[in-house]
Design a protein around this motif. Sequence first.
Motif, mmCIF file in Angstrom:
data_model
loop_
_atom_site.group_PDB
_atom_site.id
_atom_site.type_symbol
_atom_site.label_atom_id
_atom_site.label_comp_id
_atom_site.label_asym_id
_atom_site.label_seq_id
_atom_site.Cartn_x
_atom_site.Cartn_y
_atom_site.Cartn_z
ATOM 1 N N TRP A 169 -11.522 -22.383 -17.973
ATOM 2 C CA TRP A 169 -12.381 -23.496 -17.912
ATOM 3 C C TRP A 169 -11.835 -24.698 -17.573
ATOM 4 O O TRP A 169 -12.744 -25.494 -17.085
ATOM 5 N N TRP A 170 -10.552 -24.977 -17.916
ATOM 6 C CA TRP A 170 -10.177 -26.315 -17.178
ATOM 7 C C TRP A 170 -8.544 -26.219 -17.177
ATOM 8 O O TRP A 170 -7.726 -25.773 -17.938
ATOM 9 N N PRO A 171 -8.267 -26.313 -15.810
ATOM 10 C CA PRO A 171 -6.904 -26.060 -15.420
ATOM 11 C C PRO A 171 -5.706 -27.045 -15.705
ATOM 12 O O PRO A 171 -5.203 -27.572 -14.651
ATOM 13 N N LEU A 172 -5.759 -27.523 -17.140
ATOM 14 C CA LEU A 172 -4.822 -28.478 -17.390
ATOM 15 C C LEU A 172 -3.175 -27.959 -17.200
ATOM 16 O O LEU A 172 -3.019 -26.856 -17.008
ATOM 17 N N ARG A 173 -2.376 -28.905 -17.010
ATOM 18 C CA ARG A 173 -0.904 -28.602 -17.220
ATOM 19 C C ARG A 173 -0.368 -28.966 -18.364
ATOM 20 O O ARG A 173 -0.695 -30.160 -18.812
ATOM 21 N N VAL A 174 0.670 -28.177 -18.888
ATOM 22 C CA VAL A 174 1.490 -28.868 -20.185
ATOM 23 C C VAL A 174 2.779 -28.619 -19.429
ATOM 24 O O VAL A 174 3.343 -27.665 -19.210
ATOM 25 N N LEU A 175 3.417 -29.936 -19.557
ATOM 26 C CA LEU A 175 4.857 -30.190 -19.223
ATOM 27 C C LEU A 175 5.573 -30.081 -20.360
ATOM 28 O O LEU A 175 5.436 -30.820 -21.204
ATOM 29 N N VAL A 176 6.570 -29.154 -20.564
ATOM 30 C CA VAL A 176 7.457 -29.061 -21.844
ATOM 31 C C VAL A 176 8.595 -29.558 -21.594
ATOM 32 O O VAL A 176 9.421 -28.840 -20.817
#
Length: 327
Positions: A169-176
Motif C-alpha cells: 500500500w505504502w512503501p515506507l522505510r523503517v530505519l532501525v
Amino acid sequence: MPTTQTASAHPNIALAKYWGKRDVGLNLPAMSSLSVTLDDFRTRTSVTWDAERDEVAIDGNRAGDAAAKRVFAFLDLVDPKRPPCAVVSESNFPASAGLASSSSAFAALALAATRASGRKRSLEELSVLARQGSGSACRSLHGGFVLWRRGEKDDGTDSHALPVAPADWWPLRVLVAVVDAGPKPVGSTDGMLRTAQTSPSYGVFVRDSETCVQEVRAAILARDFERLIAATERSTKGMITTMLGARPEIRYQRPASMDLVEVVASLRRTGILAGWTMDAGPNVKVLVQPGDAAVVAARLREIVPRVHDLGVGGPALVEGQAGPEAS
Ligand code: DP6
C-alpha cells in the motif's frame, strides 16, 4: 507419529502504542494499537507434535527455564491435552532489545503449533491465540499496516488484529538504529503493570491512545506522511512520559537514543521529513519515505554504527502454504 510444521513471521513496530493491560491473565490491552510489519527481520519456528519430550531451542541454544516455561504454557493453550512437543526457533535479529522479537516469535509459534497439532483456526482465532503469548504478536500474523482492536468482551475473543492496508500500500522505510542489542532491564509485562499502578499520567496516555490510533489509521489510508509521523511521535511521547512517571521510573532510553532523536529533529529543520519512535528498549526506529532513506541512514550512522534499513513486510506464513490461515 510425530508431525513437524514450520512457520515464519516478521516483527512489527507500533505506530500507535500498546502499553497497558485490562486483563493480565488473558493479555488484553487497555487500548487499541496500530503497527507496521517489517520485512527482512524474521523468526522461523518449527514445532514437532508428539515428540519424545518437551524441549525448546532458541537461536541454537537450549532455552532457559523461564523462556521454556512460557513456550510450554503457550502450547497448552493450543491443546491442554497436548503430547510432548519440540520447538526450534531462530531469529535473524537480536531478541529482547526492543526490536519486537516476541511479536514475530509468538506469531510464528501460534501458526506452527496450530498446524502441527492438526487443528484448524481462522486468522482471527490465530491472532487471539498469538496475543496470549505476547500482545504485539497478534499483529504480526498480518503484513502491512495492522490494527489490534482493544475489544470489549471479558473473554478476549474480540481483541485481535485486523489488516488496515497491505504491505504494498505504502512503501515506507523503517530505519532501525541499534543503540544496544542486549536484553532489556524491565520486561514489557512488568513495565506495563508498574506503569498502570504508579504513573500519574497513565490515564491520560490510555485516553489519548484512541485518538492516536485514529490519526495513524487516517494518515495511512491517505498516505499522508507528515500526519503519520506526527501521530506516531505523539503516541511514542505519551508512552515514554507515562513510563518515566512510574515509580521506580522505567527508562529504556540512553544518551545515544536522544542523540538520534536530535538528528531526526535537525533533519526536519532542513526539510527532510522523518519521524522517530522507540519501544521497550534504547533503539530508535526512524520512519522515512524511500527517497530519503539513504541520506537519513547516513546521518544516524554518525551516532551509532548499526542502522538497518527495512521495508514493510508481509504476513506470517506456514512453509509450503501461501497464507497464514489454517486450511
Ligand atoms: C512498547 O507485546 O512485548 O513494543 O503483551 O506483555 O508480551 P506483552 O508485551 P509486548 O509489548 C509491546 C510494547 C511495545 C509497544 C507495542 O508494540 O505496541
